[in-house]
Design a protein around this motif. Structure first.
Motif, PDB file in Angstrom:
ATOM      1  N   ARG A 177       0.069 -21.438  19.006  1.00 31.62           N
ATOM      2  CA  ARG A 177       0.039 -20.347  18.977  1.00 31.62           C
ATOM      3  C   ARG A 177      -0.211 -19.730  17.814  1.00 31.62           C
ATOM      4  O   ARG A 177      -0.721 -18.461  17.770  1.00 31.62           O
ATOM      5  N   LYS A 178       0.126 -19.877  16.725  1.00 28.45           N
ATOM      6  CA  LYS A 178       0.052 -19.953  15.344  1.00 28.45           C
ATOM      7  C   LYS A 178      -1.612 -20.487  14.712  1.00 28.45           C
ATOM      8  O   LYS A 178      -2.191 -19.148  14.567  1.00 28.45           O
ATOM      9  N   ARG A 179      -2.292 -20.962  15.743  1.00 26.76           N
ATOM     10  CA  ARG A 179      -3.476 -21.733  15.512  1.00 26.76           C
ATOM     11  C   ARG A 179      -4.477 -20.341  16.089  1.00 26.76           C
ATOM     12  O   ARG A 179      -5.202 -19.922  15.663  1.00 26.76           O
ATOM     13  N   ALA A 180      -4.013 -19.571  16.877  1.00 31.22           N
ATOM     14  CA  ALA A 180      -4.759 -18.604  17.841  1.00 31.22           C
ATOM     15  C   ALA A 180      -4.107 -16.995  17.181  1.00 31.22           C
ATOM     16  O   ALA A 180      -4.936 -16.133  17.464  1.00 31.22           O
ATOM     17  N   GLU A 181      -2.984 -16.996  15.610  1.00 32.20           N
ATOM     18  CA  GLU A 181      -2.176 -15.249  16.037  1.00 32.20           C
ATOM     19  C   GLU A 181      -1.876 -16.011  14.376  1.00 32.20           C
ATOM     20  O   GLU A 181      -0.739 -16.587  14.523  1.00 32.20           O
ATOM     21  N   PRO A 182      -2.909 -16.064  13.657  1.00 28.58           N
ATOM     22  CA  PRO A 182      -1.916 -16.670  12.015  1.00 28.58           C
ATOM     23  C   PRO A 182      -0.630 -15.574  11.747  1.00 28.58           C
ATOM     24  O   PRO A 182      -0.683 -14.771  11.810  1.00 28.58           O
ATOM     25  N   THR A 183       0.264 -16.471  11.198  1.00 27.98           N
ATOM     26  CA  THR A 183       1.289 -16.090  10.716  1.00 27.98           C
ATOM     27  C   THR A 183       1.866 -16.322   9.553  1.00 27.98           C
ATOM     28  O   THR A 183       1.112 -16.993   8.936  1.00 27.98           O
ATOM     29  N   ASP A 184       2.601 -15.459   8.562  1.00 28.64           N
ATOM     30  CA  ASP A 184       2.528 -15.488   7.035  1.00 28.64           C
ATOM     31  C   ASP A 184       4.920 -16.493   6.662  1.00 28.64           C
ATOM     32  O   ASP A 184       5.139 -15.430   6.885  1.00 28.64           O
ATOM     33  N   LEU A 224       5.481 -22.846   8.213  1.00 34.70           N
ATOM     34  CA  LEU A 224       4.195 -22.927  10.009  1.00 34.70           C
ATOM     35  C   LEU A 224       2.477 -22.803   9.484  1.00 34.70           C
ATOM     36  O   LEU A 224       2.069 -23.258   9.620  1.00 34.70           O
ATOM     37  N   GLY A 225       2.781 -21.214   9.240  1.00 34.55           N
ATOM     38  CA  GLY A 225       2.039 -20.833   9.763  1.00 34.55           C
ATOM     39  C   GLY A 225       0.717 -21.459   8.595  1.00 34.55           C
ATOM     40  O   GLY A 225      -0.104 -21.106   8.504  1.00 34.55           O
ATOM     41  N   GLY A 226       1.468 -20.926   7.162  1.00 35.41           N
ATOM     42  CA  GLY A 226       0.160 -21.367   6.033  1.00 35.41           C
ATOM     43  C   GLY A 226      -0.221 -23.004   6.325  1.00 35.41           C
ATOM     44  O   GLY A 226      -1.073 -22.909   5.978  1.00 35.41           O
ATOM     45  N   LEU A 227       0.559 -23.698   6.706  1.00 33.52           N
ATOM     46  CA  LEU A 227      -0.089 -24.913   7.081  1.00 33.52           C
ATOM     47  C   LEU A 227      -0.352 -25.251   8.514  1.00 33.52           C
ATOM     48  O   LEU A 227      -1.889 -25.773   8.031  1.00 33.52           O
ATOM     49  N   VAL A 228      -0.559 -24.356   8.955  1.00 28.99           N
ATOM     50  CA  VAL A 228      -1.118 -24.116   9.718  1.00 28.99           C
ATOM     51  C   VAL A 228      -3.066 -23.721  10.024  1.00 28.99           C
ATOM     52  O   VAL A 228      -3.947 -23.891  10.166  1.00 28.99           O
ATOM     53  N   ALA A 229      -2.585 -22.409   8.571  1.00 35.31           N
ATOM     54  CA  ALA A 229      -4.126 -22.111   8.101  1.00 35.31           C
ATOM     55  C   ALA A 229      -4.292 -22.888   7.059  1.00 35.31           C
ATOM     56  O   ALA A 229      -6.320 -22.649   6.936  1.00 35.31           O
ATOM     57  N   GLY A 230      -4.097 -24.081   6.640  1.00 34.30           N
ATOM     58  CA  GLY A 230      -4.726 -24.773   5.082  1.00 34.30           C
ATOM     59  C   GLY A 230      -5.846 -25.919   6.062  1.00 34.30           C
ATOM     60  O   GLY A 230      -6.433 -26.484   5.397  1.00 34.30           O
ATOM     61  N   GLY A 231      -5.562 -26.444   7.628  1.00 37.25           N
ATOM     62  CA  GLY A 231      -6.291 -26.557   7.860  1.00 37.25           C
ATOM     63  C   GLY A 231      -6.587 -28.393   8.069  1.00 37.25           C
ATOM     64  O   GLY A 231      -7.400 -29.137   8.387  1.00 37.25           O
TER      65      GLY A 231
END
Length: 397
Positions: free
Chosen positions: A201-208, A211-218
């Protein structure tokens, strides 16, 4: 003298096991027989504990094949050494451990944790509002000690409020060594399944959030992200919850110390460090395996042998702390080992400190008549759990 196993029986709820106190002054390192019958070592000296935790020749890897110090752990450990699950970086050595640690350090910076303090205060006050509305008596663990860190870590991970009840219930079951293995396995699968869905879900819709930050880091796979989230959850709410519950029990049994903290909130910083030192709730480990022959405390630890560090006794070492068995909330105890030491020192320690620094004074201020609602000897202790504490704490005010 070779200890037959890790002592766990306590004469009082707040002091280390009597068997550990008995050997504290004999030597800083003791031969010990582990649950699987192998010979290993127990470290009780402060300096020797720091040396083990700071020495890369002692491995923290699951596949190093460490011996369990308790039979309960023998029952839940894999029969053969296996690698750490994806993301479970505390059971890795460098360089794997360092890669995860580097990615997480920014998410748990002191600056970011301090910015969370107002929100922690809001959560604490809201729980106290609920307690006052419900009225006495109450179980402090269920009403305060567990909800506060649970809400904080769920917000940090970005777990939606509607999902938290079932998720946290599964996490609690997963951590309870007293539950049947099939119940723990089912709860673990449920919690990990939920976290895997959350990552998607966080990959589809980024969150602040963390966990969202780690997902966004890629830089991490979905499996790694789920594992990191599970580790942060268990480390982030179970330990602090038990410190709040056991710490309150200790303060209620030491009313002069509680009154001092109630009257002087500026005492909170030193009080938290002293409670951490005095209680040392990580009471089974840390556990390491020697990767080479190592001289330690007058003994030779052979390659492949297991070493268990007793934090409750190391934090009561009279060579480091004056009159260590006395509780003193004014003591400067910042050098304690309650959060470990070295590269595996607790990543979330600043968050835990903030939660306790806010929660203890607020609890004592809002409920000045707080007291136990029954005999202290009837409070059930978590003597065989991986994290020491109280199962429940019946209170009134």
């Amino acid at each position: 003298m070779t200890l037959p196993s890790l002592p766990t029986d306590r004469a009082t709820p707040f002091d280390p096991p009597t068997g550990l106190l008995a050997v504290r002054d004999q030597a800083p390192v003791h031969p010990m027989t582990y649950a699987d019958g192998r010979l290993g070592w127990l470290v009780t000296g402060y300096a020797e504990a720091r040396a083990v935790l700071d020495d890369p020749r002692f491995s923290n890897r699951l596949e190093a094949g460490g011996s369990p110090p308790l039979k309960e752990l023998l029952a839940v450990m894999p029969k053969e050494p296996i690698p750490a699950p994806p993301g479970y970086f505390i059971a890795m050595d460098d360089p794997e451990h360092g890669r995860f640690r580097r990615l997480l350090t920014g998410q748990f910076s002191t600056r970011r944790m301090r910015a969370l303090e107002p929100r922690v205060a809001e959560i604490v006050e809201a729980q106290l509002d609920d307690m006052e509305r419900a009225g006495p008596p109450a179980d402090l663990v269920a009403a305060f000690a567990r909800p506060v860190p649970s809400q904080v870590i769920c917000e940090l991970l970005g777990v939606p409020a509607a999902d938290r009840g079932p998720f946290l219930a599964a996490a609690d079951t997963m951590l309870d060594l007293g539950r049947p293995p099939e119940d723990r396995a089912r709860a673990s699968a449920q919690a990990m399944g939920y976290l895997a869905e959350l990552v998607v879900r966080k990959r589809a819709e980024p969150t602040d959030d963390v966990l969202g930050g780690l997902v966004a880091g890629g830089e991490l796979s979905d499996e790694d992200l789920s594992g990191v989230a599970a580790l942060l959850l268990t480390a982030g709410h179970d330990t602090t919850a038990n410190m709040l519950g056991l710490g309150t029990f200790l303060l209620l049994r030491n009313p002069a110390q509680a009154d001092a903290l109630r009257q002087d909130p500026a005492l909170a910083d030193s009080a938290v460090e002293e409670l951490l030192r005095y209680l040392s709730i990580i009471h089974i480990g840390p556990i390491r395996v020697a990767k080479a022959d190592i001289e330690l405390g007058g003994h030779t630890v052979r390659a492949g042998e297991t070493v268990t560090v007793s934090l409750p006794i190391a934090n009561r070492d009279p060579s480091r702390f004056t009159d260590p068995d006395r509780l003193d909330l004014t003591r400067q105890a910042e050098s304690h080992l309650a959060f470990g030491h070295g590269i595996h020192q607790c990543l979330g320690q600043q968050l835990a400190r903030i939660e306790m620094r806010v929660a203890f004074p607020a609890l004592l201020r809002r409920l000045p008549g707080l007291k136990l609602a029954g005999p202290p000897e009837q409070v059930r202790m978590r003597t065989r759990a991986t994290v020491y504490g109280v199962h429940e704490l019946p209170v009134t005010w």
